[in-house]
Design an enzyme around this catalytic site. Structure first.
Site, PDB file in Angstrom:
ATOM      1  N   ASP A  44      25.581  -0.261  22.113  1.00  8.32           N
ATOM      2  CA  ASP A  44      25.008   1.052  21.758  1.00  8.32           C
ATOM      3  C   ASP A  44      24.565   1.108  20.297  1.00  8.32           C
ATOM      4  O   ASP A  44      24.162   2.163  19.812  1.00  8.32           O
ATOM      5  CB  ASP A  44      26.014   2.162  22.051  1.00  8.32           C
ATOM      6  CG  ASP A  44      27.295   2.013  21.243  1.00  8.32           C
ATOM      7  OD1 ASP A  44      27.401   1.014  20.488  1.00  8.32           O
ATOM      8  OD2 ASP A  44      28.178   2.877  21.343  1.00  8.32           O
ATOM      9  N   HIS A 137      18.126   3.031 -10.193  1.00  3.70           N
ATOM     10  CA  HIS A 137      16.860   3.726 -10.452  1.00  3.70           C
ATOM     11  C   HIS A 137      17.069   4.857 -11.454  1.00  3.70           C
ATOM     12  O   HIS A 137      16.237   5.090 -12.337  1.00  3.70           O
ATOM     13  CB  HIS A 137      16.282   4.263  -9.149  1.00  3.70           C
ATOM     14  CG  HIS A 137      15.053   5.081  -9.359  1.00  3.70           C
ATOM     15  ND1 HIS A 137      13.865   4.531  -9.789  1.00  3.70           N
ATOM     16  CD2 HIS A 137      14.836   6.414  -9.250  1.00  3.70           C
ATOM     17  CE1 HIS A 137      12.960   5.490  -9.917  1.00  3.70           C
ATOM     18  NE2 HIS A 137      13.520   6.641  -9.604  1.00  3.70           N
ATOM     19  N   ASP A 176       4.656   4.587 -14.983  1.00  2.00           N
ATOM     20  CA  ASP A 176       4.792   6.052 -14.950  1.00  2.00           C
ATOM     21  C   ASP A 176       5.724   6.468 -16.080  1.00  2.00           C
ATOM     22  O   ASP A 176       6.399   5.629 -16.686  1.00  2.00           O
ATOM     23  CB  ASP A 176       5.280   6.562 -13.583  1.00  2.00           C
ATOM     24  CG  ASP A 176       6.585   5.937 -13.157  1.00  2.00           C
ATOM     25  OD1 ASP A 176       7.521   5.887 -13.972  1.00  2.00           O
ATOM     26  OD2 ASP A 176       6.681   5.479 -11.996  1.00  2.00           O
ATOM     27  N   LYS A 199       1.490   8.772 -13.735  1.00  2.30           N
ATOM     28  CA  LYS A 199       1.398   8.705 -12.274  1.00  2.30           C
ATOM     29  C   LYS A 199       1.871  10.013 -11.666  1.00  2.30           C
ATOM     30  O   LYS A 199       2.921  10.519 -12.030  1.00  2.30           O
ATOM     31  CB  LYS A 199       2.278   7.553 -11.759  1.00  2.30           C
ATOM     32  CG  LYS A 199       2.328   7.431 -10.247  1.00  2.30           C
ATOM     33  CD  LYS A 199       3.246   6.286  -9.792  1.00  2.30           C
ATOM     34  CE  LYS A 199       4.686   6.724  -9.690  1.00  2.30           C
ATOM     35  NZ  LYS A 199       5.578   5.715  -9.098  1.00  2.30           N
ATOM     36  N   THR A 233       2.623   1.873  -6.323  1.00  3.19           N
ATOM     37  CA  THR A 233       2.645   2.144  -7.770  1.00  3.19           C
ATOM     38  C   THR A 233       1.928   1.022  -8.524  1.00  3.19           C
ATOM     39  O   THR A 233       1.088   1.275  -9.396  1.00  3.19           O
ATOM     40  CB  THR A 233       4.100   2.277  -8.264  1.00  3.19           C
ATOM     41  OG1 THR A 233       4.715   3.338  -7.543  1.00  3.19           O
ATOM     42  CG2 THR A 233       4.184   2.550  -9.752  1.00  3.19           C
TER      43      THR A 233
HETATM   44  C1  R5P Z   1       9.400   5.236  -9.149  1.00  8.13           C
HETATM   45  O1  R5P Z   1       9.781   6.099  -9.928  1.00  8.13           O
HETATM   46  C2  R5P Z   1       9.956   3.854  -9.184  1.00  8.13           C
HETATM   47  O2  R5P Z   1      10.321   3.469 -10.473  1.00  8.13           O
HETATM   48  C3  R5P Z   1       8.951   2.869  -8.616  1.00  8.13           C
HETATM   49  O3  R5P Z   1       7.775   2.927  -9.399  1.00  8.13           O
HETATM   50  C4  R5P Z   1       8.604   3.178  -7.204  1.00  8.13           C
HETATM   51  O4  R5P Z   1       9.750   3.544  -6.499  1.00  8.13           O
HETATM   52  C5  R5P Z   1       7.963   1.989  -6.554  1.00  8.13           C
HETATM   53  O5  R5P Z   1       7.676   2.309  -5.222  1.00  8.13           O
HETATM   54  P1  R5P Z   1       6.321   1.858  -4.567  1.00  8.13           P
HETATM   55  O6  R5P Z   1       6.259   0.371  -4.684  1.00  8.13           O
HETATM   56  O7  R5P Z   1       6.458   2.315  -3.126  1.00  8.13           O
HETATM   57  O8  R5P Z   1       5.208   2.562  -5.263  1.00  8.13           O
END
Ligand code: R5P
Length: 329
Positions: A44, A137, A176, A199, A233
């Site tokens: 399951d 992060h 960003d 960004k 990104t």
């Molecule tokens: C965003 O704040 C993170 O630092 C990365 O830039 C982001 O998570 C990358 O994700 P993706 O590759 O999907 O753009």
């Protein structure tokens, strides 16, 4: 942790299924065999683990990044912690080289969860005594834990590699505004100028990159991020940089390479000359081959030394020399 006589508990390294290669490399560096366990799924879909040797009183390290499939790997980790807890482990450390759900660390709008906090609570409730993570992060996630938490960084490993390929015409780029501190750390470490892109996220997989702050004309960009997930990104950043006149031989460096969704296609732009990530997340050979220009640096020596020091109650910050002065936290 030492016992009352000051002796170290015997180490035992175990792995979930998320990144067995990394766990094996860590165990090999410590001169320990990887602990035996059987992990299987019931018909399951439920996860079951059986630890195949007594671990009573031992210093347990479970290596399991909560990388995709995130929910599967997270539940596997929780169930493993529970099994070790109930088997009277002396101390349990959850080693999450990559901490999934870290991007859900705050409410950005109403009626949202703070999943990064929920995951922290789940790990503690399952019975972990300590968590080790790399390049969260959001570094503030450290504070989501009431149990011991050691936040490591792979930046010195990545910067060390970049030092061997850098040239005076390079520019470090934050894709960003959230990564400015991190990118600045690299810029200072490599003695290079910094540029920042603005960004705006339009949806989970949709971003729009606008202004460039800093000089990129004629320079080779080194884009810095904590993670590459869908590659969106990076793709947008490369387009913006090329439009702004940057040299068409971009380097991308990030700690965690998830490469999900259509990341391979998005990162196949000829202007991207090299992608550098670490093995906090397992990068399958098929993805490496499809990307072609990917360099994977290992965090195994960092994690092995961290485990050795934790077991002996030695300093972890000493591992980074003078680096903590510049740590993005
Ligand atoms: C965003 O704040 C993170 O630092 C990365 O830039 C982001 O998570 C990358 O994700 P993706 O590759 O999907 O753009």
């Amino acid at each position: 942790m030492g016992d009352v006589m000051g002796n170290c508990r015997q180490i035992a390294i175990y792995s979930g299924t998320a990144n067995i290669e990394l766990a094996e490399a860590i165990a090999a560096r410590l001169g320990e065999p990887l602990g035996r366990r059987e992990l299987r799924r019931f018909p399951d879909g439920e996860t079951h683990v059986q630890i195949e040797q007594s671990i009573r009183g031992r210093d347990i390290y479970i290596v399991q990044p909560t990388s995709p499939p995130v929910n599967e790997n997270l539940v596997e980790l929780l169930i493993m912690i529970d099994a070790f807890h109930r088997a009277s482990a002396g101390q349990i450390t959850a080693v999450l080289p990559y901490y999934g759900y870290a991007r859900q660390e705050k409410k950005s709008t109403g009626r949202e969860p703070i999943s990064a906090r929920l995951v922290a609570d789940l790990i503690a409730t399952a019975g972990a005594d300590r968590v080790v993570a790399i390049d969260l992060h959001a570094p503030a996630i450290q504070g989501f834990f009431s149990i011991w938490m050691d936040h490591l960084t792979a930046v010195p490993i990545l910067a060390g590699y970049l030092r061997t390929v850098r040239s005076a015409d390079d520019v470090i780029v934050a894709p960003d505004t959230g990564r400015v501190k991190l990118a600045d750390l690299y810029a200072r470490s490599l003695g290079l100028p910094l540029a920042v892109l603005y960004k705006r996220r339009l949806g989970p997989q949709q971003t729009e990159t606008g202004a460039v702050v800093g000089e990129v004309g004629g320079r080779r960009p080194i884009i810095i991020d904590d993670m590459i997930s869908t590659g969106t990104t990076v793709q947008r950043a490369v387009e913006t940089l090329l439009t702004a006149g940057a040299a068409p031989d971009v380097i991308v460096a990030a700690t965690h390479g998830l490469f999900v969704d259509e990341a391979v296609q998005r990162l196949s732009a000829p202007a991207i000359k090299e992608i550098i990530v670490t093995d906090t997340v397992h990068v399958p050979a098929t993805i490496r081959a499809a990307l072609g220009r990917v360099t994977v640096l290992s965090v195994a020596p960092l994690l092995a030394e961290t485990i050795r020091r934790l077991n002996r109650n030695e300093s972890i910050s000493a591992l980074f020399g003078s680096f903590p002065d510049h740590h993005p936290v």
